[in-house]
Scaffold this active site. Structure first.
Site, PDB file in Angstrom:
ATOM      1  N   ARG A 166      41.109  36.721  48.210  1.00  9.70           N
ATOM      2  CA  ARG A 166      41.753  35.556  47.613  1.00  9.70           C
ATOM      3  C   ARG A 166      42.633  35.922  46.421  1.00  9.70           C
ATOM      4  O   ARG A 166      43.784  35.520  46.336  1.00  9.70           O
ATOM      5  CB  ARG A 166      40.686  34.542  47.182  1.00  9.70           C
ATOM      6  CG  ARG A 166      40.048  33.802  48.344  1.00  9.70           C
ATOM      7  CD  ARG A 166      38.748  33.135  47.924  1.00  9.70           C
ATOM      8  NE  ARG A 166      38.172  32.371  49.005  1.00  9.70           N
ATOM      9  CZ  ARG A 166      37.540  32.906  50.046  1.00  9.70           C
ATOM     10  NH1 ARG A 166      37.410  34.215  50.133  1.00  9.70           N
ATOM     11  NH2 ARG A 166      37.035  32.144  50.998  1.00  9.70           N
ATOM     12  N   THR A 167      42.075  36.673  45.494  1.00  5.85           N
ATOM     13  CA  THR A 167      42.821  36.969  44.269  1.00  5.85           C
ATOM     14  C   THR A 167      44.046  37.823  44.572  1.00  5.85           C
ATOM     15  O   THR A 167      45.156  37.547  44.098  1.00  5.85           O
ATOM     16  CB  THR A 167      41.916  37.677  43.245  1.00  5.85           C
ATOM     17  OG1 THR A 167      40.779  36.855  42.977  1.00  5.85           O
ATOM     18  CG2 THR A 167      42.661  37.939  41.953  1.00  5.85           C
ATOM     19  N   LYS A 202      40.934  61.498  44.372  1.00  7.31           N
ATOM     20  CA  LYS A 202      41.101  62.953  44.345  1.00  7.31           C
ATOM     21  C   LYS A 202      40.693  63.548  42.999  1.00  7.31           C
ATOM     22  O   LYS A 202      40.866  64.741  42.770  1.00  7.31           O
ATOM     23  CB  LYS A 202      42.562  63.307  44.636  1.00  7.31           C
ATOM     24  CG  LYS A 202      43.073  62.768  45.967  1.00  7.31           C
ATOM     25  CD  LYS A 202      44.561  63.050  46.130  1.00  7.31           C
ATOM     26  CE  LYS A 202      45.104  62.443  47.414  1.00  7.31           C
ATOM     27  NZ  LYS A 202      46.559  62.656  47.552  1.00  7.31           N
ATOM     28  N   ARG A 233      42.327  44.802  38.964  1.00  7.06           N
ATOM     29  CA  ARG A 233      40.959  44.377  39.288  1.00  7.06           C
ATOM     30  C   ARG A 233      40.135  45.650  39.423  1.00  7.06           C
ATOM     31  O   ARG A 233      40.533  46.590  40.114  1.00  7.06           O
ATOM     32  CB  ARG A 233      40.923  43.589  40.597  1.00  7.06           C
ATOM     33  CG  ARG A 233      39.545  42.999  40.938  1.00  7.06           C
ATOM     34  CD  ARG A 233      39.631  42.341  42.302  1.00  7.06           C
ATOM     35  NE  ARG A 233      38.430  41.611  42.652  1.00  7.06           N
ATOM     36  CZ  ARG A 233      38.290  40.289  42.541  1.00  7.06           C
ATOM     37  NH1 ARG A 233      39.279  39.571  42.042  1.00  7.06           N
ATOM     38  NH2 ARG A 233      37.185  39.704  42.911  1.00  7.06           N
ATOM     39  N   HIS A 277      37.411  36.978  34.261  1.00  2.00           N
ATOM     40  CA  HIS A 277      38.336  36.717  35.362  1.00  2.00           C
ATOM     41  C   HIS A 277      39.210  35.543  34.923  1.00  2.00           C
ATOM     42  O   HIS A 277      39.073  34.421  35.413  1.00  2.00           O
ATOM     43  CB  HIS A 277      37.542  36.371  36.621  1.00  2.00           C
ATOM     44  CG  HIS A 277      38.325  36.438  37.900  1.00  2.00           C
ATOM     45  ND1 HIS A 277      39.702  36.609  37.928  1.00  2.00           N
ATOM     46  CD2 HIS A 277      37.932  36.342  39.194  1.00  2.00           C
ATOM     47  CE1 HIS A 277      40.104  36.618  39.189  1.00  2.00           C
ATOM     48  NE2 HIS A 277      39.059  36.460  39.974  1.00  2.00           N
TER      49      HIS A 277
END
Length: 314
Positions: free
Chosen positions: A58-59, A86, A108, A136
């Site tokens: 969604r975000t 890596k 995020r 958030h």
């Protein structure tokens, strides 16, 4: 517009006027999203990096849609494609991205504090799209927008936040944002899903009895049980959780006639909500929240980057 912020990382750095500026700008972008051609040149020439180091549907899709509708250039980056797999450090990765002369990073991450670190290292605009159990902020903004549009005013509303309070980054932004806007907030959860100090979040009240709290609430905000973040087993079973804390058809008579239901998604149907309440035509604003995500993220991108005023009307 008098909007002087460079980042959107911590909602407590924003005043009630700042938040209303974002919500009112989102209303202006609603008209754009209801056109046949849903795109304006507002951020043409700006480059936004979507750095999603944690799974999101969604975000991430909401930010990508917002950027495209503002004509920004997007670079999607994260997950197994990152150089951190890596062994490269976060700082080196960010400095590499900034060598491309980008304008903003939307991040995020499963670790709290990463957006602030990126802001310190990069020097570009940063939006926190969710960091660990911390915050958030754009979720809080879309929630406020949905409540404001439905109830007509944010002041003096009594909002109940129900569920996994202790593991929720949504709460980390939503509860402070509600308090900034003048709401009364009650958190409702079993003791094992409450933080040790619920008052630190800014809540006015906390209880473990949903049935006693429901008659007082104007907004019932149901949280998802975050099984991926739980340590141990904080409740005996999902069935028992639903019996005690699920918002079900049987509990509707306890609610105010005009109370609404919110949920940040994704919904665990049959756990925190049954389908009757999740899809309720008068009470549920869950799909409105999804749409509000595009509008409020367009507004945040526009205000933080200082896009052309003419771009909204284009």
């Amino acid at each position: 517009m008098g909007f002087n912020h460079k980042h959107l990382i911590d909602i407590t750095e924003y005043s009630a006027d700042d938040i209303m500026t974002i919500l009112e700008t989102a209303v202006r972008f609603r008209e754009v999203n209801e056109r046949r051609i849903k795109q304006v040149p507002t951020l043409k020439g700006f480059t936004v990096v979507n750095m999603f180091n944690e799974p999101s549907t969604r975000t991430r899709s909401s930010f990508e849609m917002a950027e495209k509708r503002l004509s920004a250039n997007s670079l999607n980056f994260g997950g197994s494609s990152t150089s951190t797999v890596k062994g490269e450090s976060l700082v080196d990765t960010v400095e590499t991205l900034c060598s491309y002369k980008v304008d903003m990073i939307v991040v995020r991450d499963k670790h709290a504090g990463v957006p602030r670190k990126i802001a310190d290292v990069s020097g570009v605009h940063v939006i926190d799209a969710g960091d660990g159990k911390h915050q958030h902020p754009t979720q809080a903004l879309l929630d406020l927008y949905s409540i404001w549009q439905t109830k007509g005013d944010l002041g003096k509303l009594h909002v109940g936040v129900v569920g996994d309070i202790g593991h929720s980054r949504v709460c980390g932004s939503l509860i402070p944002a509600l308090k900034i806007m003048g709401c009364e907030v009650t958190v409702i959860a079993p003791p094992t899903l409450l933080p040790a100090r619920p008052d630190v979040l800014g809540a006015d009240h906390w209880t473990s009895n949903l049935d006693e709290a429901l008659p007082e609430l104007d907004v019932v905000y149901m949280l998802r049980i975050q099984r991926e973040r739980l340590e141990g087993a904080p409740y005996p079973s999902l069935r028992e959780y639903n019996m005690l804390y699920g918002l079900t058809e049987a509990r509707e008579p306890l609610m105010k006639p005009d109370a609404i239901v919110c949920h940040p998604g994704p919904i665990n149907r049959g756990v925190e909500l049954d389908s009757y309440m999740a899809d309720h035509p008068e009470r549920s604003v869950i799909l409105d929240q999804v749409y509000a995500g595009i509008l409020t993220r367009m507004a945040a991108l526009y205000l933080l980057l200082g896009g052309s005023e003419d771009g909204i009307a284009a």
